[in-house]
Design a protein around this motif. Sequence first.
Motif, PDB file in Angstrom:
ATOM      1  N   GLN A  47       0.854  -1.043   0.217  1.00  0.00           N
ATOM      2  CA  GLN A  47       0.093  -0.042  -0.035  1.00  0.00           C
ATOM      3  C   GLN A  47       0.970   1.407  -0.430  1.00  0.00           C
ATOM      4  O   GLN A  47       0.208   2.290  -0.900  1.00  0.00           O
ATOM      5  CB  GLN A  47      -0.763   0.213   1.511  1.00  0.00           C
ATOM      6  N   ASN A  48       2.192   1.243   0.978  1.00  0.00           N
ATOM      7  CA  ASN A  48       3.090   2.310   0.973  1.00  0.00           C
ATOM      8  C   ASN A  48       3.775   2.509  -0.585  1.00  0.00           C
ATOM      9  O   ASN A  48       3.631   3.961  -0.776  1.00  0.00           O
ATOM     10  CB  ASN A  48       3.690   2.210   2.003  1.00  0.00           C
ATOM     11  N   ARG A  49       3.745   1.600  -1.032  1.00  0.00           N
ATOM     12  CA  ARG A  49       4.926   1.354  -2.284  1.00  0.00           C
ATOM     13  C   ARG A  49       3.749   1.910  -3.666  1.00  0.00           C
ATOM     14  O   ARG A  49       3.746   3.376  -4.079  1.00  0.00           O
ATOM     15  CB  ARG A  49       5.001   0.247  -2.963  1.00  0.00           C
ATOM     16  N   GLU A  50       2.578   2.262  -3.342  1.00  0.00           N
ATOM     17  CA  GLU A  50       1.474   2.677  -4.340  1.00  0.00           C
ATOM     18  C   GLU A  50       1.383   4.042  -4.358  1.00  0.00           C
ATOM     19  O   GLU A  50       1.077   4.238  -5.211  1.00  0.00           O
ATOM     20  CB  GLU A  50      -0.120   1.379  -4.279  1.00  0.00           C
ATOM     21  N   ARG A  51       1.302   4.508  -3.077  1.00  0.00           N
ATOM     22  CA  ARG A  51       1.420   5.839  -2.537  1.00  0.00           C
ATOM     23  C   ARG A  51       1.710   6.722  -3.297  1.00  0.00           C
ATOM     24  O   ARG A  51       1.906   7.663  -3.623  1.00  0.00           O
ATOM     25  CB  ARG A  51       0.771   6.004  -1.554  1.00  0.00           C
ATOM     26  N   LEU A  52       3.464   5.847  -3.026  1.00  0.00           N
ATOM     27  CA  LEU A  52       4.688   6.811  -3.057  1.00  0.00           C
ATOM     28  C   LEU A  52       4.469   6.988  -4.523  1.00  0.00           C
ATOM     29  O   LEU A  52       5.432   7.358  -4.926  1.00  0.00           O
ATOM     30  CB  LEU A  52       5.947   6.186  -2.697  1.00  0.00           C
ATOM     31  N   HIS A  53       4.356   5.565  -5.463  1.00  0.00           N
ATOM     32  CA  HIS A  53       4.503   5.585  -6.971  1.00  0.00           C
ATOM     33  C   HIS A  53       3.261   6.598  -7.561  1.00  0.00           C
ATOM     34  O   HIS A  53       2.898   7.464  -8.212  1.00  0.00           O
ATOM     35  CB  HIS A  53       3.691   4.410  -7.730  1.00  0.00           C
ATOM     36  N   ASN A  54       1.867   6.529  -6.669  1.00  0.00           N
ATOM     37  CA  ASN A  54       1.156   8.059  -7.645  1.00  0.00           C
ATOM     38  C   ASN A  54       1.499   9.261  -6.540  1.00  0.00           C
ATOM     39  O   ASN A  54       1.411   9.619  -7.745  1.00  0.00           O
ATOM     40  CB  ASN A  54      -0.045   7.473  -6.240  1.00  0.00           C
ATOM     41  N   ALA A  55       2.472   9.226  -6.029  1.00  0.00           N
ATOM     42  CA  ALA A  55       2.336  10.737  -5.563  1.00  0.00           C
ATOM     43  C   ALA A  55       3.489  11.396  -6.590  1.00  0.00           C
ATOM     44  O   ALA A  55       3.685  12.166  -6.982  1.00  0.00           O
ATOM     45  CB  ALA A  55       3.528  11.015  -3.824  1.00  0.00           C
ATOM     46  N   PHE A  56       4.724  10.204  -7.032  1.00  0.00           N
ATOM     47  CA  PHE A  56       5.754  10.452  -7.492  1.00  0.00           C
ATOM     48  C   PHE A  56       5.051  10.798  -9.276  1.00  0.00           C
ATOM     49  O   PHE A  56       5.971  11.094 -10.176  1.00  0.00           O
ATOM     50  CB  PHE A  56       7.187   9.871  -8.032  1.00  0.00           C
ATOM     51  N   SER A  57       4.031   9.795  -9.285  1.00  0.00           N
ATOM     52  CA  SER A  57       3.930   9.726 -10.859  1.00  0.00           C
ATOM     53  C   SER A  57       2.447  11.419 -10.725  1.00  0.00           C
ATOM     54  O   SER A  57       2.632  11.699 -12.559  1.00  0.00           O
ATOM     55  CB  SER A  57       3.031   8.733 -11.220  1.00  0.00           C
ATOM     56  N   ARG A  58       2.423  12.216  -9.631  1.00  0.00           N
ATOM     57  CA  ARG A  58       1.871  13.213 -10.881  1.00  0.00           C
ATOM     58  C   ARG A  58       2.798  14.428 -11.553  1.00  0.00           C
ATOM     59  O   ARG A  58       3.882  14.498 -11.795  1.00  0.00           O
ATOM     60  CB  ARG A  58       1.198  13.846  -9.383  1.00  0.00           C
ATOM     61  N   ASP A  59       2.442  15.226 -12.648  1.00  0.00           N
ATOM     62  CA  ASP A  59       2.412  15.755 -13.346  1.00  0.00           C
ATOM     63  C   ASP A  59       3.037  16.494 -12.763  1.00  0.00           C
ATOM     64  O   ASP A  59       4.254  17.325 -12.772  1.00  0.00           O
ATOM     65  CB  ASP A  59       1.021  16.184 -14.204  1.00  0.00           C
ATOM     66  N   ASP A  60       2.479  17.317 -11.821  1.00  0.00           N
ATOM     67  CA  ASP A  60       3.457  18.398 -10.835  1.00  0.00           C
ATOM     68  C   ASP A  60       4.348  17.978 -10.486  1.00  0.00           C
ATOM     69  O   ASP A  60       5.378  18.862 -10.628  1.00  0.00           O
ATOM     70  CB  ASP A  60       1.898  19.499  -9.991  1.00  0.00           C
ATOM     71  N   VAL A  61       4.447  16.852  -9.305  1.00  0.00           N
ATOM     72  CA  VAL A  61       5.473  16.417  -9.634  1.00  0.00           C
ATOM     73  C   VAL A  61       6.814  15.857 -10.483  1.00  0.00           C
ATOM     74  O   VAL A  61       8.299  17.245 -10.069  1.00  0.00           O
ATOM     75  CB  VAL A  61       5.174  14.984  -8.551  1.00  0.00           C
ATOM     76  N   GLN A  62       6.724  15.729 -11.096  1.00  0.00           N
ATOM     77  CA  GLN A  62       7.314  15.232 -12.555  1.00  0.00           C
ATOM     78  C   GLN A  62       7.745  17.016 -12.814  1.00  0.00           C
ATOM     79  O   GLN A  62       8.876  16.465 -13.761  1.00  0.00           O
ATOM     80  CB  GLN A  62       6.396  14.242 -13.295  1.00  0.00           C
ATOM     81  N   ALA A  63       6.959  17.815 -13.457  1.00  0.00           N
ATOM     82  CA  ALA A  63       7.772  18.997 -13.590  1.00  0.00           C
ATOM     83  C   ALA A  63       8.172  19.197 -12.489  1.00  0.00           C
ATOM     84  O   ALA A  63       9.205  19.588 -13.047  1.00  0.00           O
ATOM     85  CB  ALA A  63       6.328  19.679 -14.453  1.00  0.00           C
ATOM     86  N   ALA A  73      12.179   8.173 -14.660  1.00  0.00           N
ATOM     87  CA  ALA A  73      12.457   7.362 -15.134  1.00  0.00           C
ATOM     88  C   ALA A  73      13.058   6.772 -13.892  1.00  0.00           C
ATOM     89  O   ALA A  73      12.358   4.759 -13.313  1.00  0.00           O
ATOM     90  CB  ALA A  73      12.552   6.833 -16.284  1.00  0.00           C
ATOM     91  N   GLN A  74      14.523   7.848 -13.570  1.00  0.00           N
ATOM     92  CA  GLN A  74      15.011   7.017 -12.605  1.00  0.00           C
ATOM     93  C   GLN A  74      14.188   7.159 -11.123  1.00  0.00           C
ATOM     94  O   GLN A  74      14.850   6.443 -10.122  1.00  0.00           O
ATOM     95  CB  GLN A  74      16.650   8.007 -12.700  1.00  0.00           C
ATOM     96  N   VAL A  75      13.644   7.941 -10.629  1.00  0.00           N
ATOM     97  CA  VAL A  75      13.383   8.205  -9.564  1.00  0.00           C
ATOM     98  C   VAL A  75      12.582   6.898  -9.365  1.00  0.00           C
ATOM     99  O   VAL A  75      11.985   6.220  -8.189  1.00  0.00           O
ATOM    100  CB  VAL A  75      12.508   9.431  -9.830  1.00  0.00           C
ATOM    101  N   GLN A  76      11.679   6.556 -10.943  1.00  0.00           N
ATOM    102  CA  GLN A  76      10.448   5.425 -10.077  1.00  0.00           C
ATOM    103  C   GLN A  76      11.469   3.885 -10.332  1.00  0.00           C
ATOM    104  O   GLN A  76      11.255   3.108  -9.868  1.00  0.00           O
ATOM    105  CB  GLN A  76      10.293   5.253 -11.366  1.00  0.00           C
ATOM    106  N   ALA A  77      13.209   4.065 -10.979  1.00  0.00           N
ATOM    107  CA  ALA A  77      13.163   2.678 -10.440  1.00  0.00           C
ATOM    108  C   ALA A  77      14.008   2.415  -9.492  1.00  0.00           C
ATOM    109  O   ALA A  77      14.437   1.568  -8.616  1.00  0.00           O
ATOM    110  CB  ALA A  77      14.537   2.611 -12.125  1.00  0.00           C
ATOM    111  N   ARG A  78      14.192   4.060  -8.714  1.00  0.00           N
ATOM    112  CA  ARG A  78      14.948   3.867  -7.163  1.00  0.00           C
ATOM    113  C   ARG A  78      14.620   3.406  -6.085  1.00  0.00           C
ATOM    114  O   ARG A  78      14.371   3.526  -5.156  1.00  0.00           O
ATOM    115  CB  ARG A  78      15.367   5.114  -7.193  1.00  0.00           C
TER     116      ARG A  78
END
Length: 133
Positions: A47-63, A73-78
């Motif tokens: 559940q925590n992994r999914e929450r982190l993936h959702n937080a880091f996959s938002r458009d404003d965070v990626q911008a 992509a490197q953030v997701q891999a790490r």
Amino acid sequence: MQILRRLTKPVSHLVVLGLLALSLHLPAAQAGMIGTEAVVNAAQAQQNRERLHNAFSRDDVQAQLLARGVDPAQVQARMDSLTDEEVQTLASNMDQLPAGGSVVGALVLIFLVLLVTDLLGLTNVYPFVKKSR
């Protein structure tokens, strides 16, 4: 009858060797009881992994990541390589950190808004501001 025995002997040797070869390479299965705590911890980690993936996959965070020169992509891999304990620590830190900044930042913003309105003559908050009337 002799012909049949001569043919079955090599075939039986091949069958025995094949069964031995298969039994040597397969490890024995081991079963055991799994505790409730292990199941709950695994579910919480997922559940925590999914929450982190959702937080880091938002458009404003990626911008913001791209603005700072970090490849999303490197953030997701790490994040995928983090241990369950690290994911738990990161998720709990996300809960405890302020969302928009610090209290000092909010106070500075309020000070600047009141200063500008005082300079424009809309308010009379600060005595050190000279008003032009």
